[in-house]
Design a protein around this motif. Structure first.
Motif, PDB file in Angstrom:
ATOM      1  N   THR A 299       0.832  -1.209   0.000  1.00 29.77           N
ATOM      2  CA  THR A 299       0.000   0.000   0.000  1.00 29.77           C
ATOM      3  C   THR A 299       0.866   1.259   0.000  1.00 29.77           C
ATOM      4  OG1 THR A 299      -0.167  -0.109   2.416  1.00 29.77           O
ATOM      5  CG2 THR A 299      -1.942  -1.143   1.125  1.00 29.77           C
ATOM      6  N   SER A 300       1.984   1.214   0.725  1.00 28.39           N
ATOM      7  CA  SER A 300       2.967   2.296   0.726  1.00 28.39           C
ATOM      8  C   SER A 300       4.326   1.673   0.973  1.00 28.39           C
ATOM      9  CB  SER A 300       2.694   3.318   1.841  1.00 28.39           C
ATOM     10  OG  SER A 300       1.465   3.972   1.675  1.00 28.39           O
ATOM     11  N   GLY A 301       5.319   2.098   0.203  1.00 27.98           N
ATOM     12  CA  GLY A 301       6.662   1.569   0.410  1.00 27.98           C
ATOM     13  C   GLY A 301       7.703   2.555  -0.084  1.00 27.98           C
ATOM     14  N   SER A 302       8.806   2.659   0.658  1.00 27.96           N
ATOM     15  CA  SER A 302       9.881   3.576   0.258  1.00 27.96           C
ATOM     16  C   SER A 302      11.067   3.388   1.192  1.00 27.96           C
ATOM     17  CB  SER A 302       9.387   5.032   0.306  1.00 27.96           C
ATOM     18  OG  SER A 302       9.788   5.712   1.460  1.00 27.96           O
ATOM     19  N   PRO A 303      12.204   3.985   0.840  1.00 26.27           N
ATOM     20  CA  PRO A 303      13.272   4.083   1.828  1.00 26.27           C
ATOM     21  C   PRO A 303      12.812   4.982   2.980  1.00 26.27           C
ATOM     22  CG  PRO A 303      14.100   4.505  -0.391  1.00 26.27           C
ATOM     23  CD  PRO A 303      12.605   4.508  -0.475  1.00 26.27           C
ATOM     24  N   ALA A 304      13.278   4.684   4.188  1.00 27.39           N
ATOM     25  CA  ALA A 304      12.983   5.507   5.369  1.00 27.39           C
ATOM     26  C   ALA A 304      14.243   6.302   5.688  1.00 27.39           C
ATOM     27  CB  ALA A 304      12.583   4.615   6.538  1.00 27.39           C
ATOM     28  N   PRO A 305      14.293   7.590   5.344  1.00 21.83           N
ATOM     29  CA  PRO A 305      15.547   8.348   5.448  1.00 21.83           C
ATOM     30  C   PRO A 305      16.131   8.428   6.846  1.00 21.83           C
ATOM     31  CG  PRO A 305      14.003   9.496   4.012  1.00 21.83           C
ATOM     32  CD  PRO A 305      13.236   8.360   4.644  1.00 21.83           C
ATOM     33  N   PHE A 306      15.290   8.551   7.873  1.00 21.33           N
ATOM     34  CA  PHE A 306      15.824   8.663   9.225  1.00 21.33           C
ATOM     35  C   PHE A 306      16.238   7.310   9.772  1.00 21.33           C
ATOM     36  CE2 PHE A 306      15.448   9.023  13.886  1.00 21.33           C
ATOM     37  CZ  PHE A 306      16.299  10.092  14.102  1.00 21.33           C
ATOM     38  N   LEU A 307      15.443   6.290   9.506  1.00 21.14           N
ATOM     39  CA  LEU A 307      15.726   4.945  10.023  1.00 21.14           C
ATOM     40  C   LEU A 307      16.785   4.210   9.204  1.00 21.14           C
ATOM     41  CD1 LEU A 307      12.063   3.793  10.755  1.00 21.14           C
ATOM     42  CD2 LEU A 307      13.741   4.694  12.384  1.00 21.14           C
ATOM     43  N   LYS A 308      17.016   4.714   7.981  1.00 25.21           N
ATOM     44  CA  LYS A 308      17.991   4.108   7.067  1.00 25.21           C
ATOM     45  C   LYS A 308      17.668   2.638   6.795  1.00 25.21           C
ATOM     46  CE  LYS A 308      21.819   7.292   7.887  1.00 25.21           C
ATOM     47  NZ  LYS A 308      20.973   8.350   8.473  1.00 25.21           N
ATOM     48  N   LYS A 309      16.383   2.399   6.542  1.00 24.14           N
ATOM     49  CA  LYS A 309      15.899   1.072   6.164  1.00 24.14           C
ATOM     50  C   LYS A 309      14.919   1.260   5.019  1.00 24.14           C
ATOM     51  CE  LYS A 309      16.046  -0.611  10.959  1.00 24.14           C
ATOM     52  NZ  LYS A 309      15.219  -1.022  12.113  1.00 24.14           N
TER      53      LYS A 309
END
Length: 352
Positions: free
Chosen positions: A301-311
């Motif tokens: 439904t939603s997916g992306s890199p997580a800039p703060f979590l670095k995952k």
């Protein structure tokens, strides 16, 4: 300001200014400023304004005190989402709803039609009268305090007040869509540009950045917040979306109540879950999700890199039996299947 602009539901909107990652990190560590004037506002007034709110939404607005807000769902008769929204209680006979931009007109029609001939309340499609600026992040309070004498530092989360900001009358709410502390400011459109520029100038030395839709999306995803048209729509229920905390079926009849009670009795077959990719591949919106025995369970439904979590993270509906944290799933990334595992939501919680 040189932003990259896109058409978003008929609105000309900035995706990014300096870049999604820098804007995201500024909001997590300092502050971000968002022009979200596209959001819709609907006002309900009259002796039965509360009754109408209670009939069309699933949370219990009777619990609200003046100056308090709640997250809720605008419900279909089938117990699915017409929209999600924020309900603000201004007074006993006056409620202020903030709804999604692309749904504003249909939400207005839906609420007005639901109340017609049933409740003594007036429904106004008020979006033309409001702009909204959101200042979010750990330094948001300190920056905004310079522009108002209103007691915003003592304002609790999901409470609001009316006061002057930069000399202009505004509704100031301690709400947001980033997972950070911050404020959403509703004001007359003619004053928006000056306030935007003054806030940016005052916050520059603190690391405040102007932010677009891209960072708004990655911030809310890290915070595990739903986006209408992705995690929730007219095919999903509050139980499936893990939003049971906003559903109060014990507090009288509302649209969809019977369907939701029936589903709670029988149990859901699928549930919204968060996942982390186990390699460097990125799960994008719409990619297929594969669970045990190679069963296709739907799409990201939603997916992306997580800039703060670095995952690399995402959300998807999976069968209940595949929803426990630690469960392995696979995501179809182009012609490959990439490993992922279910993790608890939210992905990110701000330090208190």
């Amino acid at each position: 300001m040189g932003a990259k602009m896109v058409n978003f539901g008929g609105w000309d909107m900035p995706v990014e200014y300096s870049g999604i990652v820098s804007e995201h990190l500024a909001t997590r560590t300092a502050a971000g400023l968002f022009d979200v004037s596209h959001m819709g506002e609907i006002e309900l007034r009259g002796p039965q304004a509360l009754d109408l709110v209670q009939f069309v939404t699933c949370n219990d607005a009777a619990r609200l005190t003046d100056g308090q807000a709640q997250y809720s769902g605008l419900m279909t008769a089938a117990g699915t989402f017409v929209d999600d929204l924020l309900v603000h209680k201004i007074s006993d006979g006056h409620y202020f709803l903030c709804v999604n931009a692309s749904n504003q007109d249909q939400d207005f029609d839906y609420i007005r039609d639901a109340g017609r001939g049933r409740f003594n309340a007036q429904v106004e499609n008020a979006g033309e009268r409001y702009s909204q600026l959101a200042i979010q992040g750990p330094k948001a309070l300190g920056i905004l305090t310079r522009f108002t004498s209103a007691p915003i530092s003592s304002l609790k989360y999901y409470h609001f007040l009316t006061g002057e900001v930069d000399g202009v009358s505004a509704l100031i709410a301690r709400t947001g869509y980033t997972g950070e502390d911050g404020f959403e400011i509703y004001l007359a459109p003619r004053h928006t540009e000056k306030l935007w520029n003054d806030l940016l100038e005052a916050g520059k030395s603190e690391g405040l950045l102007p932010c677009g839709l891209g960072a708004r999306n990655t911030l809310r995803l890290e915070a595990g917040m739903c986006l209408y048209g992705h995690e929730i729509d007219d095919t999903t229920t509050v139980w499936e979306a893990n939003l049971g905390w906003i559903c109060k079926p014990g507090n009288g009849d509302f649209l969809g109540r019977n369907a939701l009670l029936a589903q709670k009795e029988t149990g859901v077959r699928r549930v919204l879950a968060g996942f982390e990719m186990q390699d460097r591949m990125i799960a994008r919106d719409g990619y297929p999700v594969i669970v045990a025995n190679g069963q296709k369970a739907g799409c990201v439904t939603s997916g992306s890199p997580a800039p703060f979590l670095k995952k690399n993270i995402g959300m998807a509906y999976v069968p209940v039996e595949s929803s426990a944290p630690g469960t392995s799933i696979r995501i179809g990334v182009r012609s490959q299947e990439a490993s992922a595992k279910i993790v608890p939501l939210p992905f990110y919680k701000r330090p208190r």
